[in-house]
Design an enzyme around this catalytic site. Structure first.
Site, short mmCIF file in Angstrom:
data_model
loop_
_atom_site.label_atom_id
_atom_site.label_comp_id
_atom_site.label_asym_id
_atom_site.label_seq_id
_atom_site.Cartn_x
_atom_site.Cartn_y
_atom_site.Cartn_z
N CYS A 195 -10.89 -14.91 -6.48
CA CYS A 195 -11.27 -13.36 -6.18
C CYS A 195 -12.62 -13.33 -7.19
O CYS A 195 -13.27 -12.06 -7.22
CB CYS A 195 -10.52 -12.89 -5.87
SG CYS A 195 -10.00 -13.01 -4.00
N HIS A 218 -13.51 -5.68 -6.72
CA HIS A 218 -12.92 -6.47 -5.94
C HIS A 218 -12.24 -5.78 -5.03
O HIS A 218 -11.38 -4.99 -5.07
CB HIS A 218 -12.36 -7.47 -6.34
CG HIS A 218 -11.67 -8.41 -5.85
ND1 HIS A 218 -12.36 -9.02 -4.56
CD2 HIS A 218 -10.30 -8.84 -5.44
CE1 HIS A 218 -11.85 -9.80 -3.75
NE2 HIS A 218 -10.57 -10.18 -4.51
N ASN A 222 -11.25 -8.33 2.53
CA ASN A 222 -11.14 -9.13 1.25
C ASN A 222 -12.19 -10.24 1.87
O ASN A 222 -11.28 -10.89 2.08
CB ASN A 222 -9.87 -9.37 0.00
CG ASN A 222 -10.17 -9.89 -0.85
OD1 ASN A 222 -11.29 -10.51 -0.55
ND2 ASN A 222 -8.75 -10.34 -1.88
O1 UT7 Z 1 -7.80 -10.64 -3.63
C1 UT7 Z 1 -6.56 -10.87 -4.73
C2 UT7 Z 1 -5.45 -11.39 -3.89
N1 UT7 Z 1 -4.78 -10.49 -3.00
C3 UT7 Z 1 -3.85 -9.51 -3.50
O2 UT7 Z 1 -4.82 -8.74 -4.49
C4 UT7 Z 1 -3.28 -8.93 -2.39
C5 UT7 Z 1 -2.06 -8.50 -3.38
N2 UT7 Z 1 -1.16 -7.38 -2.74
C6 UT7 Z 1 -1.86 -6.82 -1.43
O3 UT7 Z 1 -2.30 -6.31 -1.47
C7 UT7 Z 1 0.06 -6.22 -0.84
O4 UT7 Z 1 1.38 -6.65 -1.52
C8 UT7 Z 1 0.06 -6.80 0.32
C9 UT7 Z 1 -0.97 -5.78 1.49
C10 UT7 Z 1 -0.11 -8.42 0.50
C11 UT7 Z 1 1.61 -6.29 1.08
O5 UT7 Z 1 1.65 -5.19 0.76
P1 UT7 Z 1 3.22 -4.51 0.20
O6 UT7 Z 1 2.66 -2.96 0.43
O7 UT7 Z 1 3.24 -4.93 -0.97
O8 UT7 Z 1 4.32 -4.37 1.97
P2 UT7 Z 1 5.63 -5.72 0.97
O9 UT7 Z 1 5.43 -7.26 1.49
O10 UT7 Z 1 6.26 -5.15 0.40
O11 UT7 Z 1 6.38 -5.57 2.83
C12 UT7 Z 1 6.61 -4.42 3.01
C13 UT7 Z 1 7.11 -4.41 4.56
C14 UT7 Z 1 8.21 -5.47 4.97
O12 UT7 Z 1 9.15 -5.80 5.70
P3 UT7 Z 1 10.66 -5.29 5.35
O13 UT7 Z 1 10.76 -6.95 4.56
O14 UT7 Z 1 10.28 -4.31 4.34
O15 UT7 Z 1 11.23 -4.65 6.75
C15 UT7 Z 1 6.82 -6.28 5.43
O16 UT7 Z 1 7.67 -7.73 6.20
O17 UT7 Z 1 6.32 -4.35 5.56
C16 UT7 Z 1 6.11 -5.50 6.90
N3 UT7 Z 1 5.03 -6.19 6.12
C17 UT7 Z 1 4.40 -5.95 7.26
N4 UT7 Z 1 4.61 -4.98 8.27
C18 UT7 Z 1 3.72 -4.63 9.44
C19 UT7 Z 1 4.23 -6.91 5.97
N5 UT7 Z 1 3.04 -7.31 6.56
C20 UT7 Z 1 2.87 -6.39 7.53
C21 UT7 Z 1 2.00 -6.25 8.75
N6 UT7 Z 1 2.19 -4.97 9.28
N7 UT7 Z 1 1.11 -6.64 8.54
#
Ligand code: UT7
Length: 332
Positions: free
Chosen positions: A116, A256, A286
């Site tokens: 990225c 970004h 993204n």
């Molecule tokens: O360009 C550089 C590359 N990438 C980035 O910059 C990404 C950086 N990270 C992020 O943007 C975030 O960490 C994510 C968007 C990937 C994830 O968001 P989060 O707030 O960190 O969520 P999490 O991984 O802590 O997950 C929270 C909950 C989980 O459920 P439980 O375990 O609490 O029951 C996940 O399973 O949300 C769940 N979850 C979803 N629920 C509905 C994860 N993805 C989804 C989804 N829809 N798409």
């Protein structure tokens, strides 16, 4: 002799037609518009469809549009750099294929892989060829067909990414405009949190790697999030201090577009208002190499000569950086 600066003299984007909505994603996996909007801030992303279509097809469209817009003949281009993590193929470089498709025959071309941050790394690399006095027209294109490495059964990754390309022209000027300064950094320890497991020399493609879905993006979202928030803001704040740029002096932060919450946290650390931030994540998601030139393209009509911009990115590697730009032209 006056110092030569590399100035951006044109920008062009390309988005494929197909729009993948949160509603459609919700039919493919257990997710919802509400979750995606709250946690990431994306409504739609564009996806490149069609047999045999790759990153170079989008990039070539952006480059052809850029040539037209800047009144440049293909034979005048000295160098074309492509920032991508989704090359058409392992080799040759996608930059060679883009140049061929855009009719650019006299330039030398290569790819830069900094995920990225690839567009930032490429802009800085391209600007050095201009500043040295060696070249007059350098095209930097950021392009990714992220849909080719997204696992559409993985809800923690699939909503984030989209496909696009964006290109800029760099030319010399002795005026005080252009790419003024850059802070680029990387730390390979971060690779464990964001990578593609198979398909490289460590683990070549096999039936097993395909069955294990190892040709898709592997991401530990929370770890990437934490690094992104701190590193992107660190270098952006450092750049402001280094050049004595008060928050009110900054015309635009061009961040970004990975997550709306990362963008907001970066702006907050810099002490700037939301109105000073280029944001289009809601419509495109993204698109890795494409996010920064797409922002410049979207906001081009609002940019004025002399505007101070900070371009900032964070991505796989880990890689990150901030580039200070003094915009070189008024809306046409
Ligand atoms: O360009 C550089 C590359 N990438 C980035 O910059 C990404 C950086 N990270 C992020 O943007 C975030 O960490 C994510 C968007 C990937 C994830 O968001 P989060 O707030 O960190 O969520 P999490 O991984 O802590 O997950 C929270 C909950 C989980 O459920 P439980 O375990 O609490 O029951 C996940 O399973 O949300 C769940 N979850 C979803 N629920 C509905 C994860 N993805 C989804 C989804 N829809 N798409």
């Amino acid at each position: 002799m006056n110092k030569i600066n590399a100035v951006i003299t044109g920008v062009q984007g390309y988005l494929p037609d197909y729009i993948l909505t949160n509603e459609e994603l919700s039919t493919m996996m257990d997710t919802s518009d509400e979750w995606i909007m709250t946690r990431i801030g994306i409504k739609t992303r564009h996806i490149l469809k069609g047999e045999g279509k790759g990153t170079s097809d989008m990039a070539a469209e952006a480059v052809k549009g850029l040539l037209e817009k800047t009144n440049t003949k293909p034979e005048e281009v000295d160098l074309l750099i492509c920032a991508t993590v989704t090359p058409d193929m392992q080799f040759p470089a996608t930059a060679n294929i883009i140049a061929d498709k855009a009719g650019i025959r006299n330039a030398f071309n290569f790819d830069i892989n900094a995920a990225c941050s690839g567009f930032l790394y490429s802009v800085v690399t391209g600007s050095k060829y201009i500043e040295s006095g060696q070249y007059k027209k350098v095209i930097v294109v950021g392009a990714d067909k992220m849909s080719s490495i997204v696992d559409y059964t993985d809800r923690s990754v699939a909503p984030i990414f989209g496909d696009s390309a964006g290109a800029i022209m760099l030319e010399p000027t002795t005026e005080d405009y252009g790419i003024m300064d850059a802070i680029l950094q990387s730390d390979g320890v971060g690779r464990v949190h964001l990578h593609q497991k198979a398909g490289g020399s460590v683990k070549p493609a096999s039936h097993e790697t395909v069955d294990a879905r190892e040709h898709f993006i592997y991401q530990e979202g929370q770890a990437v999030f934490k690094w992104a928030v701190s590193k992107m803001a660190d270098v952006s704040v450092e750049m402001m201090k280094k050049h004595d740029i008060a928050p009110s002096d900054l015309a635009w932060l061009v961040p970004h577009q990975a997550n709306m919450r990362i963008i907001e946290a970066t702006a907050k650390r810099m002490g700037i208002e939301k109105e000073q931030v280029m944001i289009n994540i809601e419509r495109y998601g993204n698109t890795t190499g494409g996010t920064l030139p797409l922002c410049l393209w979207d906001y081009e009509s609002q940019l004025k000569k002399g505007d101070k911009l900070i371009l900032a990115a964070f991505g796989g590697g880990f890689t990150w950086g901030a580039v200070y730009v003094k915009w070189g032209y008024n809306p046409k």
